[in-house]
Design an enzyme around this catalytic site. Structure first.
Site, PDB file in Angstrom:
ATOM      1  CG  ASP A 229      30.185 -20.391  30.470  1.00 33.05           C
ATOM      2  OD1 ASP A 229      29.271 -20.625  29.660  1.00 33.05           O
ATOM      3  OD2 ASP A 229      31.267 -19.837  30.140  1.00 33.05           O
ATOM      4  CG  HIS A 400      32.353 -19.488  26.700  1.00 34.64           C
ATOM      5  ND1 HIS A 400      31.568 -18.885  27.657  1.00 34.64           N
ATOM      6  CD2 HIS A 400      32.332 -18.673  25.627  1.00 34.64           C
ATOM      7  CE1 HIS A 400      31.071 -17.758  27.168  1.00 34.64           C
ATOM      8  NE2 HIS A 400      31.519 -17.605  25.926  1.00 34.64           N
TER       9      HIS A 400
END
Lengths: 588, 588
Positions: A229, A400
């Site tokens: 990610d 994130h």
């Protein structure tokens, strides 16, 4: 049909086992991965997933088998007026339908599951996911009317699923939705690790921290390729724990015991809602859940036991007036300024049951997604004008990983190759910088585009070709019937409007027998510009007569002369370029 | 004609005196302000200036005199497709044209001067401003072809100008453009202080810091009303000095002696460009100025001596290839991702003279204005893809005061009343919170809307009424001919496109003699939807025949039946709502 192999090592987790479990498999993980050497490489096809938000879908192919990770939708951007949703083009998967074994879903956000209702209609293969993820997919497929035919399987972190030559292992991670997973895809060429969306939260609100031990174990074993990610890869440091937002809420509740509190956040962020409920219970407030998707999400989370609420805390919005404002909390959708969401309707005075009152405290518990900044500001202005106190600082953390977390993952896994995913180019590029700073060769970190196919094996990892891929636009019930030409027309229509010129011409001679009728939309306010319309009519009459005299009966030629004549005139007179559409009716 | 009174106290400033000086006036400032008591209040009419960006214009009226502060334009937002520029509605000023004495401009940004070319055509009164401001207005009016007739007057900080009962004093401030001023408007009822856009910069790159002593002196004298910039009022703390950006540039130049450097910033930020030039000279680089508005701005600044460049530092873009890349710096427009600006053209490979090369360092020296975030990200992605290194951290400071600066101004001025200006409602509301925290009564701080008229005198300050005000849209050469109806049509056209249905009907009977022709734009790709078009044609034929049988010859009735029939059909079949436009051609 792929098989689910249950995790045996940790009996404490046994309760999370999915009821659909089909068959136990006690082989150790490494056996399959270390199976006899195959010559052919694994192909990784990027059908999406290389932009910041949405349409995450990646296919892994080995000989006669394909597995697909995630199947997300995305929202239209400003270049796609009128479009409701964007899903990935799966032409490649359809062409290889007999190879496709299963979808493996990493978590339940729309950008990872949103395209399933459309794509399962064309490719009905098994879908695997953790409990909350499968529950959310179930809701979606039920709404789309295809739940009956779907093959959904629930797995638990630690489980592995065999799918042809692949063995897919679910590994616990943290994210802004519960039950997120990374996938270790054991292939004949080695382990491919797909992080999904993740962060490292050592003190999550619900459940366990990310399973760093397993990451380390896999790293020791040897990871061939990491797909991680990149959303926050441009940010230095570490993403704060979700718990830190709880401290801010403690403060807000403590400071505002005499006021109603309204919190807007993402409906999928159940942990955020849990923390609000915790404070509500601590401070003796009733909780109203408002907004369709928030109600659906929280109901599902409550049913599955992912959220803990005391008896009597939740009340229906219809009962809110039975309690003093300072004894209530509203948890609502609309934190992104979405015009139809509950908070926007409250702010604009259009909510049927909730009116913002002087002194209400409104907490915006999210950060605007790029592109939503102005919509969020609009809602905040409206709330201020209603004398609400708007709080937005320290009320959100990202889901994130930032740079230090990425470094941690790279140092645990030490992958041979890496492909940063989930992010705009600059985000993925920033992850590559991190990888290089950690000692990887730049050439071992790839930055492919949507449609690229990577080939990876023990000896190399490179872009080997490309397939058809990209966005498919959904407008109403139409899937893919709005393409670039239509979008360009829409953009042009929005810029300068349209002028329609209709003339009835004698078929034989081209003589004008009816019209011209000139109608415009989005051009000028006609009633105040009658003289302009008269001029245009005059120009059309002259042009048609001139063409008739010159015996032009090729209507497309005539149309083009009319278009050019009016176009030139309008540019000279007003520097505008409306779409000019001549229509000829032939009369006998 | 108002008179300019030159500042006498500080002979050091005498050199800045404007050549247009007409008459000296040696009265002390306080005399006029303390003149005989008038009963009537001062009216303050907000023709604009209450939004974050743009269209700043405020009128001050006392008996038979009006003066106007600033005359800005703004950019269209996403609800105004096709619009080029937005200017204020000055109906009120035109109706009172004989009263209007002058425009007083605080600084040279577009949102303070951009509407002058349009509005001076209708109201040609004198315009006052400091030297750089007047030079920029001169450029604008020359382009618009109305410089000859304009009455422009240059003043220096410390000067006052008499305009009827008003005496307007220019006071030095700091902002992201040089020569910014606050205005002390001395009126018979007391002093009204208008800050313009400002920040407090103790160490500006060029010229003096803000004249805090004069603010204090006016505060001692007594300030009736303060109108202060709210842009950053939601931000705690202090805005950093422009010089801090210089330190970042020092570092970037020091670290990248082997690479070309490209810096994108606002063309009006001459101090920023000065600091880049300083570093270029220190590190032995040539400087290329690129982008039309950047070239214009820097030329004007050089001519006026607002920027210091050594002989030989500047080179033309055509000569850039004569020098090694690491010996050049490009200073360019496009820091907001504007699609036609130089940086965007470089990033997309469409710049004729500059190609981004691997290893180029690109510095984004600005923060995205709300709404521009995605455009800026797009340019940064493109630059990354060309292997440029993009730097954007610590490369910009704001030009607007944060909360601590506002507190300083309030504590020096101690105004009786205040009206926060220049900001969205939440920003102005935040300034009110600051004022209240400083001890002001909440009721003495007003938050009017555009069109409101405030009456203020020694005894009260309140909203007393309203006038016609708001945005006037400019599309091409048209001023105000695109209104809400046209904009709504444009939005609808963009959402779902248009279907045009043309039928030729016998005038007498309504019998269909030609057509139907069905044409669509922005709806679906017709070639792939022939069956849909056939169905629509069939529906139209049936509807027209049915109406003819029922002897309906009221064409508007017929049109409405066609519209509804097709609308219902399309909604059922595809959940879409294109604009349906039936056109009837009568045939004899």
């Amino acid at each position: 049909m792929p098989k689910v192999n249950r995790e045996k090592k940790e009996p404490a987790r046994a309760q999370q086992k999915a009821p659909q479990a089909e068959e136990k498999n006690t082989k150790t993980r490494s056996k399959k991965a270390g199976a006899s050497r195959q010559v052919s490489p694994v192909k990784v096809a990027f059908l999406g997933g290389l932009e910041q938000i949405g349409m995450n879908i990646t296919a892994f192919e080995y000989q006669d088998s394909i597995i697909v990770v995630d199947c997300g939708s995305s929202f239209p951007d400003e270049s796609m007026p009128g479009i409701d949703l964007v899903i990935p083009d799966i032409t490649y998967l359809k062409e290889n339908a007999q190879k496709v074994r299963a979808f493996f879903i990493t978590h339940g956000h729309e950008d990872h599951i949103g395209a399933l209702p459309y794509i399962l209609k064309e490719l009905n293969v098994p879908v695997y996911g953790t409990r909350l993820t499968i529950a959310l997919i179930t809701n979606k497929l039920r709404e789309a009317g295809i739940l009956e035919s779907a093959k959904l399987f629930t797995v638990t972190h630690g489980d592995t699923v065999d799918a042809g030559p692949f063995r897919v292992e679910y590994i616990k991670t943290n994210h802004s939705i519960q039950d997120a997973a990374a996938l270790a895809i054991h292939t004949p060429e080695g382990i491919i690790l797909h992080t999904g969306d993740f962060k490292v939260d050592y003190t999550p609100v619900f459940g366990d921290p990310i399973d760093l031990q397993r990451f380390a174990e896999l790293g020791k074993e040897g990871v061939l390729l990491l797909l991680a990610d990149s959303t926050n890869a441009i940010r230095p440091g570490f993403t704060m724990s979700e718990k830190t937002v709880g401290h801010t809420f403690d403060m807000i509740f403590g400071e505002n015991t005499d006021r109603r509190i309204i919190v807007a956040t993402f409906s999928s962020n159940v942990d955020r809602v849990q923390q609000i409920i915790n404070d509500a219970e601590k401070f003796g407030r009733k909780v109203v859940i408002e907004g369709r998707s928030m109600v659906n999400f929280i109901n599902t989370a409550v049913e599955l036991g992912y959220i803990r609420i005391q008896e009597g805390t939740l009340i229906d919005v219809s009962r809110i007036k039975e309690y003093p404002p300072e004894k209530t909390v509203l948890v609502t959708t609309g934190s992104q300024g979405e015009s139809m969401a509950a908070l926007s309707r409250m702010a604009s005075g259009q909510h049927r049951r909730v009116s913002i009152a002087r002194g209400d405290v409104v907490v915006m518990s999210s950060t605007p997604i790029p592109g939503n900044e102005k919509a969020v500001a609009k809602v905040m202005n409206e709330l201020s004008q209603l004398h609400a106190r708007v709080i937005y600082q320290d009320t959100h953390v990202s889901g994130h990983a930032c740079q230090e977390e990425l470094k941690l993952i790279y140092s645990l896994l030490r992958p041979k190759y890496s492909i940063p995913i989930h992010g705009e180019y600059r985000h993925r590029h920033a992850q590559r910088d991190v990888a290089v700073a950690m000692g990887m060769q730049k050439s071992d970190t790839l930055l492919p585009s949507v449609g690229d196919v990577i080939e990876v094996c023990r000896d190399y990892c490179h872009i080997a070709g490309s397939i058809q891929a990209g966005p498919v636009l959904i407008d109403g019930l139409g899937i893919g019937d709005v393409g670039n030409v239509v979008l360009r027309d829409r953009q042009n229509l929005a810029q300068s409007g349209i002028i329609i010129v209709v003339v009835g011409l004698l078929k034989s001679s081209g003589e004008l027998v009816s019209g011209p009728e000139i109608v415009s939309r989005g051009f000028v306010y006609v009633k105040e510009n009658e003289d302009l319309m008269d001029d245009l009519r005059g120009l059309v009459i002259n042009t048609v007569e001139d063409c008739a005299q010159r015996r032009i009966t090729d209507w497309s030629k005539l149309k083009s002369v009319v278009r050019n004549t009016l176009g030139d005139y309008l540019w000279k007179r007003m520097h505008r370029e409306p779409l000019i559409l001549p229509i000829i009716l032939e009369v006998n």
